[in-house]
Design an enzyme around this catalytic site. Structure first.
Site, short mmCIF file in Angstrom:
data_model
loop_
_atom_site.label_atom_id
_atom_site.label_comp_id
_atom_site.label_asym_id
_atom_site.label_seq_id
_atom_site.Cartn_x
_atom_site.Cartn_y
_atom_site.Cartn_z
CE LYS A 41 -1.91 -0.61 4.24
NZ LYS A 41 -1.69 -1.79 4.20
NE ARG A 45 -4.07 -1.10 10.01
CZ ARG A 45 -2.84 -0.67 9.15
NH1 ARG A 45 -2.99 0.44 8.87
NH2 ARG A 45 -1.67 -1.56 9.67
NE ARG A 72 8.59 -2.65 5.65
CZ ARG A 72 7.32 -2.64 5.86
NH1 ARG A 72 6.57 -1.30 4.86
NH2 ARG A 72 6.74 -2.52 6.92
NE ARG A 75 6.43 -0.69 10.14
CZ ARG A 75 5.15 -0.57 9.64
NH1 ARG A 75 5.16 0.18 8.54
NH2 ARG A 75 4.56 -1.21 9.91
NE ARG A 103 2.60 -4.95 11.06
CZ ARG A 103 3.94 -4.77 10.81
NH1 ARG A 103 5.08 -5.90 10.93
NH2 ARG A 103 3.86 -3.66 9.02
P1 ADP Z 1 1.40 -1.69 8.22
O1 ADP Z 1 0.34 -2.38 6.86
O2 ADP Z 1 2.67 -2.11 7.39
O3 ADP Z 1 0.78 -2.53 8.44
P2 ADP Z 1 0.92 0.48 8.64
O4 ADP Z 1 2.42 1.93 8.08
O5 ADP Z 1 0.50 0.44 8.27
O6 ADP Z 1 1.76 -0.90 8.03
O7 ADP Z 1 0.85 1.27 10.13
C1 ADP Z 1 1.47 0.22 11.54
C2 ADP Z 1 0.84 0.54 12.38
O8 ADP Z 1 0.51 1.66 12.67
C3 ADP Z 1 -0.60 -0.88 12.78
O9 ADP Z 1 0.24 -1.94 12.86
C4 ADP Z 1 -1.17 0.18 14.13
O10 ADP Z 1 -0.95 -0.34 15.00
C5 ADP Z 1 -1.10 1.50 13.79
N1 ADP Z 1 -1.58 2.11 12.79
C6 ADP Z 1 -1.99 2.86 11.70
N2 ADP Z 1 -2.84 3.01 10.84
C7 ADP Z 1 -3.99 2.56 12.02
C8 ADP Z 1 -5.57 2.21 12.28
N3 ADP Z 1 -6.07 3.03 10.65
N4 ADP Z 1 -5.97 2.17 13.15
C9 ADP Z 1 -5.43 1.94 14.21
N5 ADP Z 1 -3.95 1.44 14.26
C10 ADP Z 1 -3.53 2.04 12.67
#
Ligand code: ADP
Length: 193
Positions: A13, A88, A127, A139, A150
């Site tokens: 994404k 999400r 990554r 990360r 996740r």
């Molecule tokens: P990825 O898509 O690779 O899992 P992101 O960078 O989008 O990683 O998100 C990393 C973390 O940030 C998530 O695992 C969560 O803890 C938090 N997070 C990000 N966006 C949201 C959201 N919309 N709602 C709740 N938690 C979020």
């Protein structure tokens, strides 16, 4: 153009959102990036979110909805935006509908990247390796244990978001297992089609 990119962690994404943002000259709004910036800056939100994020869980709807509500009202988002990592949960999707309705705006497209989940952990590890090689900081959630959390959170909370948009007839899907360029072309195709 107001877009949402959906898909499990590691689906690409962020990569595709960056490319689209460059091409369409609209901002990429990544809640993950915004939360990581808040953690780094040591803000109250960041301090609250850090442990949850490190473990791979989801930050509360209230926090992320607040962040996005503020962000999409900024001047650079007036002509459009790409949401990456938001919504999400179905509650976040419903909150977004309300925020946009109040602003007299609507979404143009929701694009879901479909991937083979068996490939995802490998992508995350790649990554992390590339980040180390480039001298960057990996990360905290890019490890097998947090990744499992996740992915579980994705199945439980985020997969229903696809159904939410599919029910409204606005969901488009793209095969995210292809090379980056090919995925980009496929996204252009569904956006223009
Ligand atoms: P990825 O898509 O690779 O899992 P992101 O960078 O989008 O990683 O998100 C990393 C973390 O940030 C998530 O695992 C969560 O803890 C938090 N997070 C990000 N966006 C949201 C959201 N919309 N709602 C709740 N938690 C979020």
């Amino acid at each position: 153009m107001r877009l949402i990119l959906l898909g499990p962690p590691g689906a690409g994404k962020g990569t595709q959102a960056t490319r689209l943002a460059d091409k369409l000259k609209i901002p990429q709004l990544s809640t993950g990036d915004m939360l990581r910036a808040a953690v780094k800056a040591g803000t109250p939100v960041g301090m609250q979110a850090k442990a949850v994020m490190d473990g791979g869980g989801l930050v509360s709807d209230a926090i992320v909805v607040g962040i996005i509500a503020d962000r999409i009202q900024e001047a650079d988002a007036k002509s459009g935006f790409i949401l990456d990592g938001f919504p999400r949960t179905v509650a976040q999707a419903a909150a977004l509908d309300e925020i946009l309705a109040k602003m007299n705006m609507r979404l143009d497209a929701i694009v879901e990247l479909r991937v083979d989940e068996k490939a995802l952990l490998g992508r995350i590890q790649k990554r992390a390796d590339e980040t180390v090689k480039a001298g960057g900081a990996v990360r905290a959630d890019d490890n097998p244990k947090a990744f499992k959390v996740r992915l579980d959170a994705y199945h439980e909370m985020t997969a229903p978001v696809s159904a939410y948009y599919a029910g409204k007839g606005t969901l488009k899907t793209v095969d995210g297992m292809q090379p980056i360029e090919v995925v980009s072309t496929a996204i252009d195709g569904v956006l223009n089609g």
